[in-house]
Scaffold this active site. Structure first.
Site, short mmCIF file in Angstrom:
data_model
loop_
_atom_site.label_atom_id
_atom_site.label_comp_id
_atom_site.label_asym_id
_atom_site.label_seq_id
_atom_site.Cartn_x
_atom_site.Cartn_y
_atom_site.Cartn_z
N ASN A 195 50.78 38.40 46.86
CA ASN A 195 51.09 38.31 45.44
C ASN A 195 52.36 39.10 45.13
O ASN A 195 52.96 39.69 46.02
CB ASN A 195 49.90 38.79 44.60
CG ASN A 195 49.53 40.22 44.94
OD1 ASN A 195 50.33 41.13 44.77
ND2 ASN A 195 48.32 40.42 45.46
N ASP A 219 35.37 44.08 47.31
CA ASP A 219 36.00 44.74 46.16
C ASP A 219 36.13 46.23 46.50
O ASP A 219 35.12 46.96 46.52
CB ASP A 219 35.11 44.53 44.92
CG ASP A 219 35.79 45.03 43.67
OD1 ASP A 219 36.47 46.07 43.74
OD2 ASP A 219 35.65 44.37 42.62
N ILE A 220 37.34 46.66 46.79
CA ILE A 220 37.54 48.02 47.31
C ILE A 220 37.07 49.07 46.30
O ILE A 220 36.27 49.96 46.62
CB ILE A 220 39.02 48.26 47.67
CG1 ILE A 220 39.42 47.31 48.80
CG2 ILE A 220 39.26 49.72 48.06
CD1 ILE A 220 40.87 47.39 49.22
N PHE A 244 42.64 49.79 37.96
CA PHE A 244 43.73 49.16 37.22
C PHE A 244 43.36 47.70 36.98
O PHE A 244 42.74 47.08 37.85
CB PHE A 244 45.05 49.22 38.01
CG PHE A 244 45.80 50.48 37.74
CD1 PHE A 244 45.33 51.68 38.23
CD2 PHE A 244 46.95 50.46 36.98
CE1 PHE A 244 45.99 52.86 37.96
CE2 PHE A 244 47.63 51.62 36.70
CZ PHE A 244 47.16 52.83 37.20
N LYS A 275 35.34 45.48 33.22
CA LYS A 275 35.48 45.95 34.61
C LYS A 275 35.05 47.40 34.76
O LYS A 275 34.45 47.80 35.75
CB LYS A 275 36.95 45.85 35.04
CG LYS A 275 37.30 44.61 35.81
CD LYS A 275 38.71 44.75 36.37
CE LYS A 275 39.23 43.43 36.91
NZ LYS A 275 40.62 43.52 37.35
N LYS A 308 32.14 47.87 37.42
CA LYS A 308 32.48 48.51 38.71
C LYS A 308 32.14 49.99 38.72
O LYS A 308 32.46 50.69 39.68
CB LYS A 308 33.96 48.29 39.01
CG LYS A 308 34.32 46.83 39.15
CD LYS A 308 35.72 46.65 39.69
CE LYS A 308 36.04 45.16 39.76
NZ LYS A 308 37.28 44.88 40.48
#
Ligand SMILES: Cc1cc2nc3c(=O)[nH]c(=O)nc-3n(C[C@H](O)[C@H](O)[C@H](O)COP(=O)(O)O)c2cc1C
Length: 421
Positions: A223, A320-321, A337, A351, A355
């Site tokens: 990306n 998902d780190i 972020f 999020k 998370k």
């Protein structure tokens, strides 16, 4: 308290130039010191002016050059005592035998020798002379006296000399001297930051840049992330006294000063390294990397040949780190972020909860003036419920300034939590 180690605009250097052939190198030294952001004032002895003109130094330093002691006009400007107080460091380069002898004897018969006695600032001398003059007993005796008096002597280098001799006595290159000055102030500022900085004593791990997900040995999915925001945050955390490890995806950015950088490529590698860092000890984890959500299910061992009108590549979800790290038993303070193109705040707040983060910074990458490749950014920061701070807007500013504000937000959240515990 935080310190920007990349600029020295609040540091004043007096560069004193004496009558030696190496005086021409001092012109470049002024340039380098100015490049690093120091304020530079030049003092010249009469001897120095026989080798190079004050006008050169005036043009390079942007300040008038100081040459006279017993001149009412010069004293009415910036007098010798004022000059002595102004300096954060006096660097004598080149330092002639004569000036070294004067310093050792405590004479005060010209501007430089008087300044030497009148200042509290550290004094550095870079002797430069013929090898026999360097070896002379009187010179060595005088240098020993200076060392005893607390002067820092920069050793001359060996090599061929302007007079044709070969031996010790050459002044180090100006770039080298400027680096020594810069490093001295870096270390001094770092020592203060490690004691009093906003993140003093904290171990911070930051992920930055994109990830690359291989398709075959020559192709990949990635990306547009440049890593600029993560690198700026790494620099800001270091300046705030933290020990910083930067897990960098493939980006072409210089490693910020003092930061430990580990290059990784794929999301899986980034997660592995993040877990490893967690084991080594981490107080704050800041996930700025634009991690690919999917990777290729089966990476081809060989280059895929062009054949047919269509090529189907099957993708599988990447781990998902940030969520994985947040689930660990000994979890650090987690900063996520969110780069979104619509419903930015709604997605980000979602999020944060989903998370189990402590803080999330979100920005709208659909705006052309901020985000990804831009040098500017604007963000909204949301905090988890326990911090009772809800949200904070960071107005559009350079990524360095945004990074600084983020450090403050992290500090405030940590501080708040301690207060409310
Ligand atoms: C061509 C020339 C080159 C000189 N080069 C040096 C030198 O490299 N180092 C040095 O200590 N003296 C050198 N000297 C001697 C100094 O210029 C002299 O000792 C002078 O008094 C120094 O004064 P100052 O320390 O006030 O600048 C040189 C003299 C001449 C004529």
């Amino acid at each position: 308290m935080s310190f920007d180690l990349s600029v020295f605009s609040n540091k004043n250097i007096i560069l004193a130039v004496t009558g030696g052939i190496a005086a021409y190198k001092s012109a470049i030294l002024v340039r380098r010191l100015k490049d690093y952001g120091f304020n530079v004032r030049v003092v010249m002895t009469k001897g120095a002016q026989a080798f190079i003109t004050p006008l050169t130094f005036q043009a390079l330093s942007g300040n008038s050059v100081h040459t006279e002691l017993l001149d009412p006009e010069a004293e009415a400007g910036m007098g010798h005592i004022e000059l002595a107080r102004w300096a954060d460091l006096i660097l004598v380069a080149p330092a002639s035998c004569d000036t070294i002898a004067k310093f050792a004897a405590g004479l005060a018969d010209d501007l430089l020798s008087t300044l030497y006695l009148a200042t509290k600032a550290p004094v550095w001398v870079a002797p430069a002379m013929n090898q026999q003059m360097w070896a002379a007993k009187a010179t060595q005796r005088n240098l020993n006296t200076l060392v005893e008096d607390g002067v820092h002597v920069i050793m001359p280098e060996a090599g061929s000399q302007a007079c044709g001799d070969v031996g010790l006595g050459r002044m180090p290159e100006p770039e080298d001297l400027a680096d020594q000055v810069k490093n001295y102030f870096h270390q001094a500022q770092r020592a203060i930051a490690e004691k009093f900085g906003l993140l003093a004593g904290k171990r911070v791990v930051i992920t930055a840049g994109p990830t690359r997900e291989a398709i075959d040995p020559v192709r990949y999915i990635s990306n547009h992330s440049t890593g600029k925001m993560g690198f700026a945050i790494a620099a800001a955390c270091y300046s705030a006294g933290a020990k910083v490890t930067l897990l960098a995806g493939p980006v072409s950015l210089d490693t910020p000063n003092g930061v430990r950088r580990i290059n990784v490529s794929s999301a899986i590698k980034m997660l592995d390294e993040s877990m490893h860092q967690l084991e080594e000890g981490c107080d704050i984890f800041i996930a700025t990397a634009a991690v690919a959500d999917y990777r290729v299910a089966e990476v081809s061992e060989h280059k895929i040949k062009k054949a047919g009108d269509e090529l189907n590549v099957s993708l599988v979800k990447n781990p998902d780190i940030v969520a994985t790290i947040a689930q660990q038993e000994k979890r650090p303070f987690m900063v996520g972020f969110a780069a979104e193109t619509r419903n930015v705040e709604e997605y980000a707040a979602g999020k944060l909860v989903a998370k189990k983060l402590d803080m999330i910074a979100c920005n709208d990458v659909s705006r052309a003036d901020i985000g990804f490749a831009s040098d500017q950014n604007a963000m909204t920061v949301f905090f988890a419920e326990q911090y009772q701070m809800q949200k904070r807007d960071l107005e559009k500013a350079s990524k360095q300034e945004i990074a600084q504000q983020l450090v403050e937000a992290i500090h405030d959240a940590l501080h708040h939590e301690i207060e409310t515990v």
